[in-house]
Design an enzyme around this catalytic site. Structure first.
Site, short mmCIF file in Angstrom:
data_model
loop_
_atom_site.label_atom_id
_atom_site.label_comp_id
_atom_site.label_asym_id
_atom_site.label_seq_id
_atom_site.Cartn_x
_atom_site.Cartn_y
_atom_site.Cartn_z
CE LYS A 186 -2.49 -0.91 3.64
NZ LYS A 186 -1.92 -2.25 3.96
NE ARG A 213 -4.45 1.54 10.61
CZ ARG A 213 -3.49 0.88 9.99
NH1 ARG A 213 -3.68 -0.39 9.67
NH2 ARG A 213 -2.34 1.46 9.68
NE ARG A 219 9.48 -6.28 5.46
CZ ARG A 219 8.58 -5.30 5.66
NH1 ARG A 219 8.35 -4.43 4.70
NH2 ARG A 219 7.93 -5.20 6.79
NE ARG A 245 11.78 -4.71 10.03
CZ ARG A 245 11.20 -3.76 9.30
NH1 ARG A 245 11.42 -2.49 9.57
NH2 ARG A 245 10.40 -4.08 8.30
NE ARG A 304 2.08 -6.47 10.60
CZ ARG A 304 3.01 -6.03 9.74
NH1 ARG A 304 4.16 -6.64 9.64
NH2 ARG A 304 2.75 -4.98 9.00
#
Length: 217
Positions: free
Chosen positions: A13, A88, A127, A160, A171
């Site tokens: 996004k 949201r 990542r 992370r 999430r």
């Protein structure tokens, strides 16, 4: 054009918001930017929001919507905007509709970036961030020459906590519970357009621009 961008974490996004807003010549407005601006400038709303943030609590909708309202009242948003990260939840969407209806400036379209959960987990869990310079790499899409070592500064790479598969899965669960219902909400209004958000960034951007063209008055 007045536009909202929705999609799960890892859908791209933030990246697409920049390109789409530039193409449409409207400001990209994210809740993160709004919060940072208000807290940094120590506005009354920023001071109030910081109390919740410092306590590890969610900022109440009434504070968030007031910040959004103030931002949308700024001159650069008069002819349109792209909202990224807001609303949201259904209550936030209802508040936004009420706010825009009062100003006789309703949303034109809501663009959904469609990505399945497996692809999101693949994107985010791959990542790696450098402990030295902070540069983010990806084990599959943007690997370093030597595994675990930053090409830029030679620093150590690490994963992370936010990018660990179990965290990403949580999430996605939260998104499905609180934010995904927005798809049905805006779909019922006839304002929802969805695009496939997989593949090269430039291809996704072109799909978005093509999908938005009928709404670009």
């Amino acid at each position: 054009m007045r536009l909202v961008l929705v999609g799960p974490p890892g859908a791209g996004k933030g990246t697409q918001a920049e390109f789409i807003a530039a193409h449409l010549s409207v400001p990209k407005i994210s809740t993160g930017d709004i919060f940072r601006a208000n807290v940094g400038q120590k506005t009354p709303l920023g001071v109030e929001a910081k109390k919740y943030m410092d306590a590890g609590l969610l900022v109440p909708d009434e504070v968030t919507i007031k910040m959004v309202r103030d931002r949308l009242d700024e001159p650069d948003a008069a002819d349109g905007f792209l909202l990224d990260g807001f609303p949201r939840t259904i209550p936030q969407a209802e508040n936004l509709d009420e706010l825009l209806d009062k100003a006789a400036t309703p949303l034109d379209v809501v663009l959904e970036l469609v990505v399945d959960d497996d692809e999101v987990i693949r994107r985010l869990s791959g990542r790696r961030q450098c402990r030295g310079c902070g540069r983010i790499w990806h084990v599959e899409f943007d690997p370093t020459k030597v595994e675990g070592v930053c090409d830029r500064c030679g620093g150590e790479l690490y994963q992370r906590d936010d990018d660990k598969p179990e965290t990403v899965a949580e999430r996605l669960r939260v998104y499905a519970e609180s934010t995904a219902p927005l798809v049905d909400y805006y779909g019922a209004q006839g304002k929802l357009v969805g695009i496939d958000a997989t593949g090269p960034v430039e291809d996704i951007t072109q799909r978005a621009i093509d999908a938005l063209e009928p709404f670009n008055k």
